[in-house]
Design a protein around this motif. Structure first.
Motif, PDB file in Angstrom:
ATOM      1  N   VAL A   1       0.839  -1.198   0.000  1.00  0.00           N
ATOM      2  CA  VAL A   1       0.000   0.000   0.000  1.00  0.00           C
ATOM      3  C   VAL A   1       0.877   1.253   0.000  1.00  0.00           C
ATOM      4  O   VAL A   1       0.625   2.210  -0.730  1.00  0.00           O
ATOM      5  CB  VAL A   1      -0.948   0.000   1.217  1.00  0.00           C
ATOM      6  CG1 VAL A   1      -1.753   1.292   1.247  1.00  0.00           C
ATOM      7  CG2 VAL A   1      -1.874  -1.187   1.165  1.00  0.00           C
TER       8      VAL A   1
ATOM      9  N   VAL B   1     -12.490  -1.042 -11.301  1.00  0.00           N
ATOM     10  CA  VAL B   1     -12.634  -2.419 -10.836  1.00  0.00           C
ATOM     11  C   VAL B   1     -12.635  -3.366 -12.028  1.00  0.00           C
ATOM     12  O   VAL B   1     -13.639  -3.535 -12.698  1.00  0.00           O
ATOM     13  CB  VAL B   1     -13.935  -2.594 -10.059  1.00  0.00           C
ATOM     14  CG1 VAL B   1     -14.029  -4.014  -9.541  1.00  0.00           C
ATOM     15  CG2 VAL B   1     -13.996  -1.605  -8.927  1.00  0.00           C
TER      16      VAL B   1
ATOM     17  N   ARG C   1      -8.160  -5.555  -7.161  1.00  0.00           N
ATOM     18  CA  ARG C   1      -9.378  -4.918  -6.687  1.00  0.00           C
ATOM     19  C   ARG C   1      -9.034  -3.689  -5.868  1.00  0.00           C
ATOM     20  O   ARG C   1      -7.925  -3.549  -5.419  1.00  0.00           O
ATOM     21  CB  ARG C   1     -10.135  -5.884  -5.787  1.00  0.00           C
ATOM     22  CG  ARG C   1     -10.826  -6.977  -6.530  1.00  0.00           C
ATOM     23  CD  ARG C   1     -11.389  -7.933  -5.505  1.00  0.00           C
ATOM     24  NE  ARG C   1     -11.966  -7.172  -4.410  1.00  0.00           N
ATOM     25  CZ  ARG C   1     -13.233  -6.849  -4.353  1.00  0.00           C
ATOM     26  NH1 ARG C   1     -14.043  -7.205  -5.303  1.00  0.00           N
ATOM     27  NH2 ARG C   1     -13.700  -6.178  -3.327  1.00  0.00           N
ATOM     28  N   PRO C   2     -10.011  -2.834  -5.661  1.00  0.00           N
ATOM     29  CA  PRO C   2      -9.730  -1.728  -4.747  1.00  0.00           C
ATOM     30  C   PRO C   2      -9.403  -2.326  -3.383  1.00  0.00           C
ATOM     31  O   PRO C   2      -9.933  -3.359  -3.011  1.00  0.00           O
ATOM     32  CB  PRO C   2     -11.044  -0.961  -4.710  1.00  0.00           C
ATOM     33  CG  PRO C   2     -12.070  -1.906  -5.198  1.00  0.00           C
ATOM     34  CD  PRO C   2     -11.376  -2.849  -6.122  1.00  0.00           C
ATOM     35  N   LEU C   3      -8.526  -1.660  -2.677  1.00  0.00           N
ATOM     36  CA  LEU C   3      -8.132  -2.216  -1.398  1.00  0.00           C
ATOM     37  C   LEU C   3      -9.275  -2.103  -0.417  1.00  0.00           C
ATOM     38  O   LEU C   3     -10.151  -1.258  -0.552  1.00  0.00           O
ATOM     39  CB  LEU C   3      -6.913  -1.464  -0.910  1.00  0.00           C
ATOM     40  CG  LEU C   3      -5.792  -1.682  -1.928  1.00  0.00           C
ATOM     41  CD1 LEU C   3      -4.753  -0.615  -1.805  1.00  0.00           C
ATOM     42  CD2 LEU C   3      -5.200  -3.048  -1.748  1.00  0.00           C
ATOM     43  N   ALA C   4      -9.228  -2.979   0.540  1.00  0.00           N
ATOM     44  CA  ALA C   4     -10.360  -3.053   1.457  1.00  0.00           C
ATOM     45  C   ALA C   4     -10.641  -1.721   2.120  1.00  0.00           C
ATOM     46  O   ALA C   4     -11.774  -1.356   2.351  1.00  0.00           O
ATOM     47  CB  ALA C   4     -10.078  -4.096   2.512  1.00  0.00           C
ATOM     48  N   GLY C   5      -9.596  -0.980   2.430  1.00  0.00           N
ATOM     49  CA  GLY C   5      -9.809   0.197   3.255  1.00  0.00           C
ATOM     50  C   GLY C   5     -10.471   1.353   2.533  1.00  0.00           C
ATOM     51  O   GLY C   5     -11.374   1.969   3.065  1.00  0.00           O
TER      52      GLY C   5
ATOM     53  N   ARG D   1     -13.241   1.351  -1.777  1.00  0.00           N
ATOM     54  CA  ARG D   1     -14.686   1.253  -1.792  1.00  0.00           C
ATOM     55  C   ARG D   1     -15.357   2.503  -1.257  1.00  0.00           C
ATOM     56  O   ARG D   1     -16.548   2.676  -1.440  1.00  0.00           O
ATOM     57  CB  ARG D   1     -15.102   0.077  -0.918  1.00  0.00           C
ATOM     58  CG  ARG D   1     -14.683   0.324   0.499  1.00  0.00           C
ATOM     59  CD  ARG D   1     -14.981  -0.871   1.349  1.00  0.00           C
ATOM     60  NE  ARG D   1     -14.362  -0.646   2.634  1.00  0.00           N
ATOM     61  CZ  ARG D   1     -13.384  -1.369   3.091  1.00  0.00           C
ATOM     62  NH1 ARG D   1     -12.949  -2.395   2.427  1.00  0.00           N
ATOM     63  NH2 ARG D   1     -12.849  -1.104   4.243  1.00  0.00           N
ATOM     64  N   LEU D   2     -14.608   3.344  -0.575  1.00  0.00           N
ATOM     65  CA  LEU D   2     -15.267   4.407   0.156  1.00  0.00           C
ATOM     66  C   LEU D   2     -15.875   5.460  -0.761  1.00  0.00           C
ATOM     67  O   LEU D   2     -16.899   6.020  -0.483  1.00  0.00           O
ATOM     68  CB  LEU D   2     -14.273   5.108   1.084  1.00  0.00           C
ATOM     69  CG  LEU D   2     -13.943   4.329   2.341  1.00  0.00           C
ATOM     70  CD1 LEU D   2     -12.857   5.057   3.086  1.00  0.00           C
ATOM     71  CD2 LEU D   2     -15.172   4.197   3.218  1.00  0.00           C
TER      72      LEU D   2
ATOM     73  N   ASP E   1     -16.609   5.538  -4.210  1.00  0.00           N
ATOM     74  CA  ASP E   1     -16.772   5.110  -5.573  1.00  0.00           C
ATOM     75  C   ASP E   1     -18.231   4.990  -5.961  1.00  0.00           C
ATOM     76  O   ASP E   1     -18.758   3.892  -6.100  1.00  0.00           O
ATOM     77  CB  ASP E   1     -16.057   3.789  -5.785  1.00  0.00           C
ATOM     78  CG  ASP E   1     -15.799   3.557  -7.248  1.00  0.00           C
ATOM     79  OD1 ASP E   1     -15.219   2.535  -7.586  1.00  0.00           O
ATOM     80  OD2 ASP E   1     -16.208   4.407  -8.066  1.00  0.00           O
TER      81      ASP E   1
ATOM     82  N   GLN F   1     -19.435   2.783  -8.944  1.00  0.00           N
ATOM     83  CA  GLN F   1     -19.483   1.329  -8.982  1.00  0.00           C
ATOM     84  C   GLN F   1     -20.914   0.847  -9.136  1.00  0.00           C
ATOM     85  O   GLN F   1     -21.828   1.413  -8.559  1.00  0.00           O
ATOM     86  CB  GLN F   1     -18.876   0.749  -7.709  1.00  0.00           C
ATOM     87  CG  GLN F   1     -17.380   0.955  -7.708  1.00  0.00           C
ATOM     88  CD  GLN F   1     -16.755   0.515  -6.409  1.00  0.00           C
ATOM     89  OE1 GLN F   1     -17.455   0.121  -5.496  1.00  0.00           O
ATOM     90  NE2 GLN F   1     -15.457   0.583  -6.331  1.00  0.00           N
ATOM     91  N   PRO F   2     -21.086  -0.196  -9.906  1.00  0.00           N
ATOM     92  CA  PRO F   2     -22.445  -0.665 -10.163  1.00  0.00           C
ATOM     93  C   PRO F   2     -23.083  -1.188  -8.880  1.00  0.00           C
ATOM     94  O   PRO F   2     -22.447  -1.888  -8.102  1.00  0.00           O
ATOM     95  CB  PRO F   2     -22.237  -1.791 -11.179  1.00  0.00           C
ATOM     96  CG  PRO F   2     -20.817  -2.224 -11.006  1.00  0.00           C
ATOM     97  CD  PRO F   2     -20.066  -1.025 -10.561  1.00  0.00           C
TER      98      PRO F   2
ATOM     99  N   GLU G   1     -25.739  -3.612  -7.446  1.00  0.00           N
ATOM    100  CA  GLU G   1     -26.508  -4.758  -7.936  1.00  0.00           C
ATOM    101  C   GLU G   1     -27.529  -5.118  -6.877  1.00  0.00           C
ATOM    102  O   GLU G   1     -27.181  -5.352  -5.731  1.00  0.00           O
ATOM    103  CB  GLU G   1     -25.561  -5.926  -8.190  1.00  0.00           C
ATOM    104  CG  GLU G   1     -26.248  -7.187  -8.570  1.00  0.00           C
ATOM    105  CD  GLU G   1     -25.607  -8.367  -7.878  1.00  0.00           C
ATOM    106  OE1 GLU G   1     -25.344  -9.351  -8.546  1.00  0.00           O
ATOM    107  OE2 GLU G   1     -25.370  -8.294  -6.661  1.00  0.00           O
TER     108      GLU G   1
END
Ligand code: HDD
Ligand code: HEM
Ligand code: HEM
Lengths: 335, 466
Positions: free
Chosen positions: B430, B442, B449-453, B456-457, B459, B462-463, B465
């Motif tokens: 990192v 993605v 993938r995006p990192l866990a931390g 995702r914050l 984005d 992102q689709p 579902e």
């Protein structure tokens, strides 16, 4: 406030914390074990998203139980942990692998399989150890002069091992109900279908355990004969179990299965506690014997008990509320 | 050969707590810093703070995760390996640990979930509040654990009734004579560690000429914070020394490394103390300075190790060298921080590659100083576990066999090697990638993938579902 009230207050808080722990960490340990049966990454991601914001808070209840025992009943803390040296060490290994797997599986797609197995095996071992510890306690620990005096191997008996596996099935049931509450689509249907078989497993196990406890421990039997009204506890559990079995996963309200299983766990736990009260370690150490001096109990009562404990409950609820509803999975987990 | 369970348990405890403290050392400061960044972003609205936040939150998430799992291990060590200690002092240590669990661990763990996963589920003010609660939790944690340990160092406020230790005055127990200084020393140590790491990351990127705007901010904030904190930290260290001189002569004399009582006393800079022969080899000492450092008076008399009965002396080498390592690193941090501030003010810092290298390579100093400091405090307290009341050898779980402890120790070593091996590798990765300006795209299930931390914050693209 008098000493007995303080002692009962702390015994009550610890009992409550154990119950909350079993239900909350129970579902995420259960989901962790169910991971083993998820066929693909899409499913695993949804399952993961349903527990990742809350598992850490859930596990903190275990630390809270440990710390409250240490503070309010240091003798039980000392006896329990020295009697279960090897299983507790295994539990810690399991919690380590499990805890880091949440972050690590997303850091490192190349080793995702490794961390998923960390989560699965970690969840399974942690659950097994908890069940085996309860089983061993029901059978009784050797305590001489307030200190543990056994061999450290009592937990490898038939009954403790049975309890270990029983709790694994129980937590998986909680996990399946949690998935019904939080997931959609294929995972939802799959988890719903798991409810009936898992429930049957739990009931068979609880039946055996209850009969065994009555049969091997006369004191327990005597208590149930003396106080037959206590039968409402197992009866409540039985009614919920019937309701749950009748519906299985076909429910109108997705929270219903989880609520019913939570009540079953509550009933089973209350039955256990009622069988042994006022003993903290069955038939060797009572609540009063194990309690810390008054000044310790009172000091914890005013700060932890009256102020911090309600605050903990409130923000635990706030966090669950923030993450309420079905999980949305797409790319990043947690979305 | 007979395995000594007590010795093995001591090694196990030292090993586990050393691993644990690495993470709090970092997360206490980082949580506070992240709160400041988030607040700054909300006030100024500048995107760069968002990128900084998203970067450091990933580091934080990894470190925090490892801190939590190693901490849970600690919470059970007292009962598993030191059951006599737990039973004897549980009435004091237990409530303190209980307060820590009730007030600190829950705050951290619950709000950490919100900080990591909840940005798009809560209003901005609540997000900032959640960051602040995590920071408050880590600080509260340090408060209680230092109160606990300070009572073990200088036990006060209790009575001994029927061989059991009973708390009498909680205010005295918590706010004992050494607690305030030690707590501040620990907190500032954590801030220094965070500051040196932030500065080191900035220096690294500047050396590689990547992420330059973020790197500049990191370097400035890091060096600035270290420069402010290091002086009070040294002063607190000095006060720490004064209190051990007063309350723990056995530790004090070992740290000072003088065998004979001297007036005026020398300051032993370096030596190889020989406990069997009761003398120093290869000694380098400065006359009179010892008296001055210990009492601000060039002529005072200072006690030597020989004033302590042999069976109450700690192992000398570890406190002696641990202290010198800590102080040496403190001086190093001071030189880099103040030198850096001068270079920043004169505007040449980005051209001084030598200085940037030094700042970069300085990243472990805080951690090493903290571990060294703890080894001074804990090994220097030996042979006591609760100073003057309970000996370490008498505090051990009586039923434990050497084989069991050896087994668990090997198990922990293997588990930590695997888990922390990967963990440190991920941290390195990192750091190496550095702050990202745009959310990572993605690319399907197999790519990075995006990192866990943080990925995702932020984005919204992102689709979803459903
Ligand atoms: C001065 C700081 C400090 C020190 C000396 C210690 N800890 Fe620690 N501990 C923390 C500062 C901290 C922290 C900053 O609050 C952590 C690190 C990461 C985290 O989640 O919280 C933490 C985590 C942490 C946890 C996990 C909490 C959770 O589930 O969120 C436990 C159970 C402990 N610690 C227990 C201990 C024990 C029993 C220690 C001593 C023997 C100890 N810690 C030393
Ligand atoms: C966090 C940094 C810490 C480090 C690096 C550290 C280090 C050590 C080490 C190296 C030992 C072994 C000493 C020896 O046996 O020679 C030890 C022992 C011990 N420490 Fe600490 N310690 C830390 C914090 C604490 C805290 C916060 C507590 C109490 C709350 C504590 C309580 C103990 C106990 C109970 C032992 C075992 C008995 C003993 O050997 O003295 N330590 N520690
Ligand atoms: C440069 C001057 C410094 C002096 C004179 C000094 C002095 C001391 C002393 C005497 C102790 C032992 C306290 C005890 O036994 O309870 C101690 C402990 C400690 N020191 Fe330092 N120190 C200095 C710098 C630092 C730095 C730069 C750091 C970290 C970045 C640090 C971190 C610690 C820690 C974590 C402990 C153990 C906790 C405690 O006992 O308070 N120290 N220090």
């Amino acid at each position: 406030m008098d000493l007995a009230t303080l002692q009962h207050f702390w015994a009550g808080i610890i009992a409550f914390a154990i119950l909350v722990y079993v239900i909350l960490d129970g579902f995420d340990l259960g989901v962790g074990m169910l991971f083993a049966f998820a066929p693909n990454e899409r499913w695993r991601e949804q399952m993961h998203a349903s527990i990742s914001p809350v598992w850490d808070g859930n596990e903190t209840w275990l630390v809270l139980i440990g710390a409250s025992l240490f503070g309010a009943f240091p003798m039980v803390y000392a006896i329990f942990l020295s009697a279960f040296y090897i299983p507790v060490t295994l539990l810690l290994f399991a919690l380590i692998f499990r805890g880091v797997s949440f972050e690590f599986r997303h850091q490192d797609p190349a080793h995702r399989g490794l961390w998923d197995w960390g989560l699965i095996v970690g969840s399974a071992v942690a659950t097994f150890v908890q069940g085996a510890a309860i089983g061993t306690m029901v059978e009784g620990l050797v305590v001489v002069d307030g200190r543990y005096a056994g061999t450290g191997w009592e937990w490898v008996g038939l009954f403790p091992i049975l309890c270990g596996f029983g709790l694994m099935v129980g937590y998986m049931l909680l996990g399946a109900c949690w998935l019904v509450l939080k997931c959609r689509g294929a995972v939802y249907i799959w988890a719903g279908d798991l409810i009936r078989p898992l429930l049957l497993g739990v009931l068979v196990f609880l039946g055996i355990a209850f009969v065994y406890a009555l049969w091997s421990r006369f004191a327990v039997m005597a208590r149930w004969v003396d106080l037959p009204w206590m039968a409402v506890l197992p009866a409540t559990g039985a009614i919920c179990a019937m309701l749950l079995y009748a519906r299985g996963g076909q429910v109108r309200r997705d929270w219903a299965p989880f609520a019913l299983v939570a009540i079953i766990f509550l009933a089973a736990f209350a039955t256990l506690a009622a069988s042994f009260w006022p003993y903290m370690l069955p038939f060797s150490v009572t609540v009063a014997e194990a309690a810390a001096p008054r000044s310790s109990l009172a000091f914890m009562f005013w700060g932890c008990g009256l102020v911090a404990f309600p605050a903990v409950l409130i923000y635990t609820a706030v966090v669950y509320w923030i993450f309420r509803g079905k999980v949305k999975t797409g790319a990043g987990y947690g979305h | 050969m007979e395995l000594d369970p007590v010795l093995l348990s001591r090694i196990q405890f030292g090993f586990l707590i050393t691993f644990h403290i690495i993470f709090p050392a970092f997360t206490i400061g980082l949580a506070a810093w992240l709160t400041v960044i988030e607040a700054t972003r909300q006030v100024t609205g500048r995107e760069i703070y968002r990128r900084l936040f998203d970067f450091w939150i990933r580091i934080f998430a990894l470190s925090f995760g490892m801190g939590v799992v190693s901490g849970i291990v600690m919470a059970f060590q007292f009962g598993t390996n030191w059951s006599v200690l737990s039973e004897q002092t549980g009435s004091i240590q237990g409530p303190l640990l209980g307060y820590e669990a009730f007030t600190a661990f829950f705050l951290e763990a619950s709000f950490f979930g919100v900080v990591l996963f909840g940005r798009d589920r809560v209003p901005a003010w609540f997000f900032l509040f959640a960051c602040a609660m995590v920071a408050l939790g880590t600080t509260a944690s340090s408060f209680w654990i230092m109160a606990n340990n300070s009572w073990m160092q200088v036990p006060v406020g209790h009575a001994i009734v029927d061989g059991h230790i009973v708390p009498v005055n909680w205010r005295e127990i918590i706010w004992g004579p050494v607690f305030k200084i030690r707590w501040l020393h620990m907190l500032l140590a954590a801030y220094l560690t965070t500051a040196t790491c932030v500065a080191a990351a900035g220096a690294w990127y500047l050396l590689r000429r990547v992420h330059v705007p973020e790197a500049r901010l990191m370097l400035r904030w890091g060096l600035g914070l270290a420069a402010v904190v290091i002086m009070p930290q040294m002063w607190l260290g000095h006060l720490n020394g004064e209190y051990i001189g007063e309350h723990q002569p056995s530790k004090f004399t070992a740290v000072e490394g003088r065998w004979e009582t001297e007036a005026p006393a020398r300051l032993v800079l370096f030596a190889w103390p020989d406990a069997a022969a009761e003398k120093n080899h290869f000694e380098i000492a400065i006359p009179k300075l010892g008296s001055f450092v210990d009492s601000l008076d060039f002529e005072s008399s200072q006690p030597g190790i020989k004033t302590i009965p042999r069976d109450e002396r700690p192992p000398i080498l570890i406190p002696f060298f641990g202290f010198r390592i800590m102080v040496g690193l403190g001086v190093l941090i001071w030189a880099i921080a103040w030198g850096g501030v001068v270079l920043i003010l004169t505007g040449v810092v980005e051209r001084s590659r030598l200085f940037l290298w030094a700042t970069f390579l300085n990243f472990p100093s805080g951690f090493v100083a903290i571990i060294a400091g703890w080894f001074v405090a804990e090994v220097g307290r030996q042979p006591w576990v609760v100073f003057g009341i309970l000996k370490t050898a008498d505090a051990h779980t009586p039923t434990l066999t050497g084989g069991q402890v050896l087994g668990s120790l090997i198990g922990f070593a293997v588990v930590y090697l695997i888990v922390y091996g990967f963990g440190f590798a991920y941290l390195y990765r990192v750091f190496r990638v550095g702050p990202q300006s745009a959310p990572t795209p993605v690319p399907g299930a197999t790519g990075a993938r995006p990192l866990a931390g943080a990925g995702r914050l932020d984005d919204p693209s992102q689709p979803m579902e459903d």
